[in-house]
Design an enzyme around this catalytic site. Sequence first.
Site, PDB file in Angstrom:
ATOM      1  N   LYS A  22      36.351  68.816  -8.760  1.00 22.74           N
ATOM      2  CA  LYS A  22      35.246  69.763  -8.992  1.00 22.74           C
ATOM      3  C   LYS A  22      34.131  69.102  -9.786  1.00 22.74           C
ATOM      4  O   LYS A  22      32.957  69.220  -9.442  1.00 22.74           O
ATOM      5  CB  LYS A  22      35.771  70.981  -9.767  1.00 22.74           C
ATOM      6  CG  LYS A  22      34.684  71.869 -10.340  1.00 22.74           C
ATOM      7  CD  LYS A  22      35.246  73.053 -11.089  1.00 22.74           C
ATOM      8  CE  LYS A  22      35.450  72.871 -12.559  1.00 22.74           C
ATOM      9  NZ  LYS A  22      34.239  72.775 -13.396  1.00 22.74           N
ATOM     10  N   ASN A  23      34.521  68.407 -10.864  1.00 20.80           N
ATOM     11  CA  ASN A  23      33.501  67.872 -11.769  1.00 20.80           C
ATOM     12  C   ASN A  23      32.751  66.660 -11.212  1.00 20.80           C
ATOM     13  O   ASN A  23      31.815  66.176 -11.831  1.00 20.80           O
ATOM     14  CB  ASN A  23      34.113  67.539 -13.139  1.00 20.80           C
ATOM     15  CG  ASN A  23      34.425  68.798 -13.936  1.00 20.80           C
ATOM     16  OD1 ASN A  23      34.070  69.893 -13.506  1.00 20.80           O
ATOM     17  ND2 ASN A  23      35.074  68.643 -15.067  1.00 20.80           N
ATOM     18  N   ARG A  93      27.578  77.074 -15.664  1.00 24.87           N
ATOM     19  CA  ARG A  93      26.719  76.267 -16.531  1.00 24.87           C
ATOM     20  C   ARG A  93      26.300  74.951 -15.887  1.00 24.87           C
ATOM     21  O   ARG A  93      25.235  74.418 -16.173  1.00 24.87           O
ATOM     22  CB  ARG A  93      27.449  75.955 -17.831  1.00 24.87           C
ATOM     23  CG  ARG A  93      27.740  77.163 -18.676  1.00 24.87           C
ATOM     24  CD  ARG A  93      28.449  76.718 -19.930  1.00 24.87           C
ATOM     25  NE  ARG A  93      27.744  75.575 -20.505  1.00 24.87           N
ATOM     26  CZ  ARG A  93      26.682  75.650 -21.295  1.00 24.87           C
ATOM     27  NH1 ARG A  93      26.218  76.832 -21.644  1.00 24.87           N
ATOM     28  NH2 ARG A  93      26.095  74.566 -21.754  1.00 24.87           N
ATOM     29  N   CYS A 117      29.328  80.327 -23.795  1.00 26.79           N
ATOM     30  CA  CYS A 117      30.459  80.627 -22.912  1.00 26.79           C
ATOM     31  C   CYS A 117      31.707  80.739 -23.760  1.00 26.79           C
ATOM     32  O   CYS A 117      31.667  80.484 -24.963  1.00 26.79           O
ATOM     33  CB  CYS A 117      30.590  79.590 -21.822  1.00 26.79           C
ATOM     34  SG  CYS A 117      31.315  78.068 -22.368  1.00 26.79           S
ATOM     35  N   ARG A 122      27.999  75.386 -26.519  1.00 28.27           N
ATOM     36  CA  ARG A 122      27.579  74.520 -25.417  1.00 28.27           C
ATOM     37  C   ARG A 122      26.059  74.468 -25.199  1.00 28.27           C
ATOM     38  O   ARG A 122      25.547  74.919 -24.170  1.00 28.27           O
ATOM     39  CB  ARG A 122      28.297  74.918 -24.124  1.00 28.27           C
ATOM     40  CG  ARG A 122      29.789  74.734 -24.218  1.00 28.27           C
ATOM     41  CD  ARG A 122      30.486  75.066 -22.954  1.00 28.27           C
ATOM     42  NE  ARG A 122      30.610  73.941 -22.049  1.00 28.27           N
ATOM     43  CZ  ARG A 122      31.260  74.001 -20.900  1.00 28.27           C
ATOM     44  NH1 ARG A 122      31.822  75.121 -20.516  1.00 28.27           N
ATOM     45  NH2 ARG A 122      31.345  72.937 -20.120  1.00 28.27           N
ATOM     46  N   ASP A 306      40.111  69.407 -20.922  1.00 26.14           N
ATOM     47  CA  ASP A 306      40.472  70.287 -19.807  1.00 26.14           C
ATOM     48  C   ASP A 306      41.992  70.345 -19.565  1.00 26.14           C
ATOM     49  O   ASP A 306      42.444  71.097 -18.704  1.00 26.14           O
ATOM     50  CB  ASP A 306      39.758  69.842 -18.518  1.00 26.14           C
ATOM     51  CG  ASP A 306      38.282  70.210 -18.525  1.00 26.14           C
ATOM     52  OD1 ASP A 306      37.849  70.940 -19.437  1.00 26.14           O
ATOM     53  OD2 ASP A 306      37.548  69.749 -17.621  1.00 26.14           O
ATOM     54  N   VAL A 328      36.705  68.462 -28.811  1.00 31.90           N
ATOM     55  CA  VAL A 328      35.509  68.463 -27.952  1.00 31.90           C
ATOM     56  C   VAL A 328      34.749  69.790 -28.051  1.00 31.90           C
ATOM     57  O   VAL A 328      33.534  69.806 -28.247  1.00 31.90           O
ATOM     58  CB  VAL A 328      35.871  68.136 -26.485  1.00 31.90           C
ATOM     59  CG1 VAL A 328      34.618  68.153 -25.606  1.00 31.90           C
ATOM     60  CG2 VAL A 328      36.568  66.788 -26.386  1.00 31.90           C
ATOM     61  N   ARG A 398      37.345  79.256  -9.646  1.00 38.44           N
ATOM     62  CA  ARG A 398      36.209  78.363  -9.883  1.00 38.44           C
ATOM     63  C   ARG A 398      36.658  76.902  -9.824  1.00 38.44           C
ATOM     64  O   ARG A 398      35.857  76.033  -9.501  1.00 38.44           O
ATOM     65  CB  ARG A 398      35.604  78.635 -11.267  1.00 38.44           C
ATOM     66  CG  ARG A 398      34.952  79.987 -11.393  1.00 38.44           C
ATOM     67  CD  ARG A 398      34.233  80.108 -12.710  1.00 38.44           C
ATOM     68  NE  ARG A 398      33.591  78.836 -13.009  1.00 38.44           N
ATOM     69  CZ  ARG A 398      33.429  78.335 -14.219  1.00 38.44           C
ATOM     70  NH1 ARG A 398      33.847  78.995 -15.258  1.00 38.44           N
ATOM     71  NH2 ARG A 398      32.827  77.181 -14.395  1.00 38.44           N
TER      72      ARG A 398
HETATM   73  C1  UD1 Z   1      32.016  68.700 -18.688  1.00 37.15           C
HETATM   74  C2  UD1 Z   1      32.976  69.258 -17.679  1.00 37.15           C
HETATM   75  C3  UD1 Z   1      33.998  70.166 -18.358  1.00 37.15           C
HETATM   76  C4  UD1 Z   1      34.678  69.443 -19.513  1.00 37.15           C
HETATM   77  C5  UD1 Z   1      33.661  68.800 -20.444  1.00 37.15           C
HETATM   78  C6  UD1 Z   1      34.287  67.901 -21.503  1.00 37.15           C
HETATM   79  C7  UD1 Z   1      31.610  69.358 -15.661  1.00 37.15           C
HETATM   80  C8  UD1 Z   1      30.916  70.206 -14.653  1.00 37.15           C
HETATM   81  N1  UD1 Z   1      32.226  70.018 -16.689  1.00 37.15           N
HETATM   82  O1  UD1 Z   1      31.298  69.793 -19.257  1.00 37.15           O
HETATM   83  O2  UD1 Z   1      34.978  70.550 -17.396  1.00 37.15           O
HETATM   84  O3  UD1 Z   1      35.454  70.342 -20.267  1.00 37.15           O
HETATM   85  O4  UD1 Z   1      32.729  67.986 -19.691  1.00 37.15           O
HETATM   86  O5  UD1 Z   1      35.053  66.916 -20.909  1.00 37.15           O
HETATM   87  O6  UD1 Z   1      31.665  68.150 -15.556  1.00 37.15           O
HETATM   88  N2  UD1 Z   1      26.911  69.207 -26.259  1.00 37.15           N
HETATM   89  C9  UD1 Z   1      25.830  69.409 -27.085  1.00 37.15           C
HETATM   90  N3  UD1 Z   1      24.563  69.358 -26.537  1.00 37.15           N
HETATM   91  C10 UD1 Z   1      24.346  69.103 -25.213  1.00 37.15           C
HETATM   92  C11 UD1 Z   1      25.470  68.891 -24.370  1.00 37.15           C
HETATM   93  C12 UD1 Z   1      26.744  68.942 -24.939  1.00 37.15           C
HETATM   94  O7  UD1 Z   1      25.997  69.648 -28.280  1.00 37.15           O
HETATM   95  O8  UD1 Z   1      23.183  69.066 -24.782  1.00 37.15           O
HETATM   96  C13 UD1 Z   1      28.308  69.270 -26.814  1.00 37.15           C
HETATM   97  C14 UD1 Z   1      29.130  70.415 -26.239  1.00 37.15           C
HETATM   98  O9  UD1 Z   1      28.879  71.627 -26.902  1.00 37.15           O
HETATM   99  C15 UD1 Z   1      30.554  69.898 -26.443  1.00 37.15           C
HETATM  100  C16 UD1 Z   1      30.390  68.381 -26.258  1.00 37.15           C
HETATM  101  O10 UD1 Z   1      28.997  68.120 -26.375  1.00 37.15           O
HETATM  102  O11 UD1 Z   1      30.990  70.163 -27.753  1.00 37.15           O
HETATM  103  C17 UD1 Z   1      30.868  67.857 -24.928  1.00 37.15           C
HETATM  104  O12 UD1 Z   1      30.381  68.675 -23.891  1.00 37.15           O
HETATM  105  P1  UD1 Z   1      29.935  68.095 -22.472  1.00 37.15           P
HETATM  106  O13 UD1 Z   1      30.579  66.776 -22.223  1.00 37.15           O
HETATM  107  O14 UD1 Z   1      28.465  68.195 -22.362  1.00 37.15           O
HETATM  108  O15 UD1 Z   1      30.561  69.164 -21.497  1.00 37.15           O
HETATM  109  P2  UD1 Z   1      29.971  69.537 -20.098  1.00 37.15           P
HETATM  110  O16 UD1 Z   1      29.276  68.341 -19.558  1.00 37.15           O
HETATM  111  O17 UD1 Z   1      29.258  70.838 -20.170  1.00 37.15           O
END
Ligand code: UD1
Length: 423
Positions: A22-23, A93, A117, A122, A306, A328, A398
């Site tokens: 998915k990711n 998202r 969420c 996030r 995850d 995380v 999902r």
């Molecule tokens: C992706 C995955 C999700 C997984 C996560 C962590 C997809 C579609 N989803 O989510 O399944 O759980 O990686 O492995 O690939 N953060 C900020 N600011 C930002 C972006 C992120 O503070 O602009 C923080 C987030 O709140 C979190 C951390 O960074 O605490 C990591 O999140 P991130 O790697 O961005 O998760 P996603 O990419 O949303």
Amino acid sequence: MDKLIVTGGNRLDGEIRISGAKNAALPILAATLLAQEPVTICNVPHLHDVTTTMELLGRMGISLVVDERLNIEVDTSTIKNFYAPYELVKTMRASILVLGPLLSRFGEAHVSMPGGCAIGQRPVNIHLDGLKAMGADIRVENGYIIARAERLKGAKIFLEIVSVTATENLMMAATLARGTTVIENAAREPEVEDVAKCLIAMGAKITGAGSSTITIEGVEKLGGAVHRIVPDRIETATYLVAGAVTGGRVKARDTDPKLLEVVLQKLEEAGAEISTGEDWIELDMGGRRPKAVNIHTAPYPAMPTDMQAQFMVLNAVADGASRVVESVFENRFMHVQELLRLGSEIELEGNTALINGVPGLQGAPVMATDLRASACLVLAGLVARGETHISRIYHIDRGYECIEEKLQLLGANIKRVLDRSAV
Ligand code: UD1
């Protein structure tokens, strides 16, 4: 609304095929926005989030053709607008992934701000700061990110926090920028590498994807490509843990053991026998109760966040005490309250769960709060005595393709019914 009824007690035994990730599928669908010719994506999982992304592209006027083998051909030549509406973004998202490609190729994007969420706040500040560093003009108005740029320019970007989708968004945006972009402290997830492979097949110049420094040399345009999505390592690991908690044997085919090193190590520590081949993994628990294992989630190559909820179930029924540290996301323990209802012994202290393994769980009605929490409740249901009724399972569709069919193939007693209390 549907619910799942799981009757626990069966020891899983059998073989299943793992779907595409998915990711990787979601960012790769977004990456097709960069190509001037059709892109064909193979091994796309049949998931609700994929349907949502297809709807998002479709509403922009893009043509999508799905063949009988679920390969998707995306042709962006008919694009009419650069708009990602709130009603789609709020359900997924990852819609934010269209921001970088739209802005980079068309110089304009209107993308709804994703809300909070269940698993944490996030924010998307890292995505926006990176695009600003590449020269984009970005405002937030009436809940929408309004981004404009003549042509993005290469930049040196250090990610303050390792973020998977921010790395992907910025890497995609940089492919058509003028000059060279270097992303430091980039996410090293295999899905980031898969996105890069697809972009390279489209003509992008990228080196270092899969490491923490990615270098992208901008090109004038990208063309067509055929790309096969990498196997879903989280789906693979979820079924292996299902085998482990039931004392069973599970063989996962069409997967890649190299993507799962830390997960396999933890399963061996829990007492499982693991054998692997080029594209398969077999776990055999030989009827034994798992041993408790400590878990600490962190960005790849460490234990994936995850998989935290699924390992919580393993520890809940394991022999011994353990601690699970979530580093995380700040609020990813919503499943713990539900596991307590099934008779587990878990205490929360900040981002740490202290678990005292119990010999068995008892079935009860529970509620799924997010995607991986749903999977954890299904696994708990497989070991619990009696029936576990899991409501709000739309979350599970999902991210898990045909979960009840795959579990039935392994011998689980699970069925999907209409949840009359929720109609
Ligand atoms: C992706 C995955 C999700 C997984 C996560 C962590 C997809 C579609 N989803 O989510 O399944 O759980 O990686 O492995 O690939 N953060 C900020 N600011 C930002 C972006 C992120 O503070 O602009 C923080 C987030 O709140 C979190 C951390 O960074 O605490 C990591 O999140 P991130 O790697 O961005 O998760 P996603 O990419 O949303």
